[in-house]
Write a protein that holds these residues in place. Structure first.
Motif, PDB file in Angstrom:
ATOM      1  N   UNK A   1     177.341 -26.734  16.013  1.00 41.82           N
ATOM      2  CA  UNK A   1     176.569 -27.256  14.994  1.00 41.82           C
ATOM      3  C   UNK A   1     176.795 -28.624  14.628  1.00 41.82           C
ATOM      4  N   UNK A   2     175.804 -29.279  14.206  1.00 41.73           N
ATOM      5  CA  UNK A   2     175.844 -30.856  13.875  1.00 41.73           C
ATOM      6  C   UNK A   2     177.076 -31.028  12.828  1.00 41.73           C
ATOM      7  N   UNK A   3     177.497 -32.415  12.980  1.00 42.02           N
ATOM      8  CA  UNK A   3     178.303 -32.799  11.899  1.00 42.02           C
ATOM      9  C   UNK A   3     177.776 -33.772  11.001  1.00 42.02           C
ATOM     10  N   UNK A   4     178.461 -34.169  10.050  1.00 45.05           N
ATOM     11  CA  UNK A   4     177.850 -35.160   9.016  1.00 45.05           C
ATOM     12  C   UNK A   4     179.049 -36.402   9.291  1.00 45.05           C
ATOM     13  N   UNK A   5     178.600 -37.697   9.562  1.00 41.97           N
ATOM     14  CA  UNK A   5     179.294 -38.541   9.763  1.00 41.97           C
ATOM     15  C   UNK A   5     179.082 -39.528   8.559  1.00 41.97           C
ATOM     16  N   UNK A   6     180.337 -39.929   7.630  1.00 39.18           N
ATOM     17  CA  UNK A   6     180.262 -40.419   6.526  1.00 39.18           C
ATOM     18  C   UNK A   6     180.927 -41.998   6.820  1.00 39.18           C
ATOM     19  N   UNK A   7     180.215 -43.132   6.553  1.00 34.05           N
ATOM     20  CA  UNK A   7     181.214 -44.418   6.837  1.00 34.05           C
ATOM     21  C   UNK A   7     181.006 -45.199   5.358  1.00 34.05           C
ATOM     22  N   UNK A   8     182.351 -45.145   5.080  1.00 35.24           N
ATOM     23  CA  UNK A   8     182.675 -45.515   3.870  1.00 35.24           C
ATOM     24  C   UNK A   8     182.396 -46.967   3.577  1.00 35.24           C
ATOM     25  N   UNK A   9     181.944 -47.359   2.422  1.00 28.46           N
ATOM     26  CA  UNK A   9     181.522 -48.916   2.017  1.00 28.46           C
ATOM     27  C   UNK A   9     182.828 -49.704   2.057  1.00 28.46           C
ATOM     28  N   UNK A  10     182.847 -50.678   2.929  1.00 29.32           N
ATOM     29  CA  UNK A  10     183.892 -51.840   2.945  1.00 29.32           C
ATOM     30  C   UNK A  10     184.420 -52.196   1.629  1.00 29.32           C
ATOM     31  N   UNK A  11     185.769 -52.027   1.474  1.00 26.72           N
ATOM     32  CA  UNK A  11     186.286 -52.707   0.389  1.00 26.72           C
ATOM     33  C   UNK A  11     186.175 -51.953  -0.815  1.00 26.72           C
ATOM     34  N   UNK A  12     185.442 -50.813  -0.936  1.00 25.44           N
ATOM     35  CA  UNK A  12     185.326 -50.051  -2.428  1.00 25.44           C
ATOM     36  C   UNK A  12     186.627 -49.282  -2.525  1.00 25.44           C
ATOM     37  N   UNK A  13     187.009 -48.429  -1.501  1.00 28.46           N
ATOM     38  CA  UNK A  13     188.111 -47.565  -1.787  1.00 28.46           C
ATOM     39  C   UNK A  13     189.324 -48.383  -0.874  1.00 28.46           C
ATOM     40  N   UNK A  14     190.583 -48.179  -1.024  1.00 33.66           N
ATOM     41  CA  UNK A  14     191.677 -48.382  -0.374  1.00 33.66           C
ATOM     42  C   UNK A  14     191.873 -47.096   0.492  1.00 33.66           C
ATOM     43  N   UNK A  15     192.502 -47.090   1.724  1.00 33.88           N
ATOM     44  CA  UNK A  15     192.600 -46.028   2.585  1.00 33.88           C
ATOM     45  C   UNK A  15     193.457 -45.136   1.945  1.00 33.88           C
ATOM     46  N   UNK A  16     194.462 -45.644   1.068  1.00 34.06           N
ATOM     47  CA  UNK A  16     195.299 -44.492   0.498  1.00 34.06           C
ATOM     48  C   UNK A  16     194.245 -43.664  -0.720  1.00 34.06           C
ATOM     49  N   UNK A  17     193.342 -44.287  -1.098  1.00 33.76           N
ATOM     50  CA  UNK A  17     192.494 -43.619  -2.318  1.00 33.76           C
ATOM     51  C   UNK A  17     191.502 -42.539  -1.295  1.00 33.76           C
ATOM     52  N   UNK A  18     191.012 -43.102  -0.384  1.00 38.98           N
ATOM     53  CA  UNK A  18     190.185 -42.112   0.451  1.00 38.98           C
ATOM     54  C   UNK A  18     191.147 -40.909   1.161  1.00 38.98           C
ATOM     55  N   UNK A  19     192.464 -41.117   1.566  1.00 42.50           N
ATOM     56  CA  UNK A  19     193.190 -40.148   1.829  1.00 42.50           C
ATOM     57  C   UNK A  19     193.460 -39.040   0.817  1.00 42.50           C
ATOM     58  N   UNK A  20     193.563 -39.699  -0.428  1.00 41.27           N
ATOM     59  CA  UNK A  20     193.868 -38.769  -1.494  1.00 41.27           C
ATOM     60  C   UNK A  20     192.356 -37.741  -1.778  1.00 41.27           C
ATOM     61  N   UNK A  21     191.462 -38.487  -1.536  1.00 43.83           N
ATOM     62  CA  UNK A  21     190.106 -37.472  -1.693  1.00 43.83           C
ATOM     63  C   UNK A  21     190.034 -36.512  -0.427  1.00 43.83           C
ATOM     64  N   UNK A  22     190.474 -36.969   0.819  1.00 41.40           N
ATOM     65  CA  UNK A  22     190.324 -35.924   1.912  1.00 41.40           C
ATOM     66  C   UNK A  22     191.467 -34.658   1.592  1.00 41.40           C
ATOM     67  N   UNK A  23     192.653 -35.255   1.091  1.00 43.68           N
ATOM     68  CA  UNK A  23     193.746 -34.334   0.785  1.00 43.68           C
ATOM     69  C   UNK A  23     193.263 -33.255  -0.443  1.00 43.68           C
ATOM     70  N   UNK A  24     192.586 -33.821  -1.518  1.00 40.64           N
ATOM     71  CA  UNK A  24     191.995 -32.890  -2.645  1.00 40.64           C
ATOM     72  C   UNK A  24     191.032 -31.959  -1.938  1.00 40.64           C
ATOM     73  N   UNK A  25     190.062 -32.488  -0.968  1.00 32.86           N
ATOM     74  CA  UNK A  25     189.085 -31.653  -0.495  1.00 32.86           C
ATOM     75  C   UNK A  25     189.701 -30.331   0.371  1.00 32.86           C
ATOM     76  N   UNK A  26     190.583 -30.720   1.107  1.00 40.04           N
ATOM     77  CA  UNK A  26     191.346 -29.817   1.964  1.00 40.04           C
ATOM     78  C   UNK A  26     192.098 -28.877   1.250  1.00 40.04           C
ATOM     79  N   UNK A  27     192.840 -29.370  -0.021  1.00 39.30           N
ATOM     80  CA  UNK A  27     193.459 -28.582  -0.781  1.00 39.30           C
ATOM     81  C   UNK A  27     192.475 -27.499  -1.557  1.00 39.30           C
ATOM     82  N   UNK A  28     191.314 -27.854  -1.865  1.00 38.56           N
ATOM     83  CA  UNK A  28     190.466 -27.062  -2.366  1.00 38.56           C
ATOM     84  C   UNK A  28     189.932 -26.237  -1.386  1.00 38.56           C
ATOM     85  N   UNK A  29     189.638 -26.399  -0.308  1.00 41.86           N
ATOM     86  CA  UNK A  29     189.089 -25.590   0.884  1.00 41.86           C
ATOM     87  C   UNK A  29     190.230 -24.386   1.200  1.00 41.86           C
TER      88      UNK A  29
END
Length: 317
Positions: free
Chosen positions: A49-77
């Motif tokens: 199946x296809x995947x979706x590739x999301x390229x983050x806007x430069x300088x909007x979020x720090x790496x730490x903030x993006x990793x918090x987003x990912x951790x929250x999504x994985x926690x919910x899943x």
């Protein structure tokens, strides 16, 4: 503000190379998905199946903030909530390729929910309550809050610094935005302290995809700390709709009804933030093409009038 086009170097070949770098085999099919803040592509794969590739806007979020987003999504899943979470490659969800940060998720289709259906609204209420039970377990450290600094002060400064706002309107805009800010502050003070939790943050119908098996949530890009009602009001256009959402919500989590008084303030903050978002992103070629009205004086005149109306509705002096 920066005049650099943030995605000038992101070509289709870059997208395919980034997916290939994860050990996947693109078949050459690319579909640009509707996203202005980031760049998002559906990428076809060989024999899967296809995947979706999301390229983050430069300088909007720090790496730490993006990793918090990912951790929250994985926690919910992991809690069996229908949240589309990032895929993990070599223990990593935040990936880097040729100067861009990106993540891959499974492709999940669907349609917008019917906000006229009490059954669907109750269903969404139940799922959001379960999401909030997870969200209340801990706090974000890097993603900020639903507050006036983020949703009023920063957007207001972006508008005032932008060439989009006609010079004759600058003083009127400043007065209108400050009236909204003061009215929002008074409303939050009148309501008093409310519990802050990790939120979806941008839970509008476009971020809920409905299938025959029910809904699933996408895009935690605006996840931050805030009151529970922030994830409810954009799905409920009137009192009966909110009643339906809360009927479902309270089957899993108690709701503080004093938060309903924050909805007009949250609505005003979102409207002011919208104009600031466009102004701050105008250097991105996608924005003039998508929002040409923002280059017209009459749109800003109407926006100023709308801000005064919002302030009046909040009881501003």
């Amino acid at each position: 503000m920066s005049t650099e086009a943030p995605y000038a170097g992101l070509t289709p070949d870059h997208v395919l190379d980034a997916v290939t770098a994860c050990g996947l085999w693109p078949d050459g099919r690319l579909l640009a998905l509707n996203s202005y803040e980031n760049r998002v592509w559906q990428v076809g794969l060989e024999d899967t199946s296809p995947v979706v590739a999301k390229f983050y806007r430069p300088r909007r979020w720090s790496d730490a903030a993006i990793l918090e987003e990912h951790a929250f999504a994985l926690e919910l899943a992991a809690a069996e909530l229908p949240m589309v979470a990032p895929l993990v490659f070599g223990g990593r969800t935040l990936l880097h390729h040729d100067g861009f940060r990106y993540a891959l998720t499974p492709r999940r289709g669907g349609r917008a929910p019917s906000l006229e259906s009490a059954e669907q609204l109750e269903w969404l209420g139940r799922l959001i309550a379960r999401m909030h039970l997870i969200g209340a377990r801990s706090s974000f450290a890097h993603r900020g809050r639903v507050d006036r600094a983020t949703l009023i002060e920063q957007p207001m400064q972006a508008v005032l610094a932008s060439s989009l706002l006609p010079s004759p309107l600058q003083a009127r805009y400043r007065v209108a935005a400050q009236r909204v800010d003061e009215a929002v502050a008074q409303r939050f003070e009148a309501v008093g302290p409310v519990r802050q939790l990790r939120l979806h943050g941008d839970c509008h119908p476009g971020n809920v995809l409905w299938t025959d098996d029910g809904p699933h949530f996408v895009d935690l890009d605006d996840a931050r700390m805030g009151p529970a009602v922030q994830d409810l009001w954009m799905l409920a256009g009137d009192e009966p709709a909110m009643d339906a959402v809360l009927t479902g919500y309270q089957q899993f989590r108690e709701f503080d009804y004093t938060e309903l008084a924050l909805v007009p303030a949250l609505r005003a903050m979102r409207q002011l933030h919208y104009a600031g978002w466009i102004a701050s992103r105008w250097h991105d070629p996608a924005f003039p093409a998508a929002f040409p009205f923002a280059a017209e004086s009459r749109w800003w005149e109407q926006h100023v009038d709308d801000l005064h109306e919002l302030a009046d509705g909040l009881g501003a002096g």
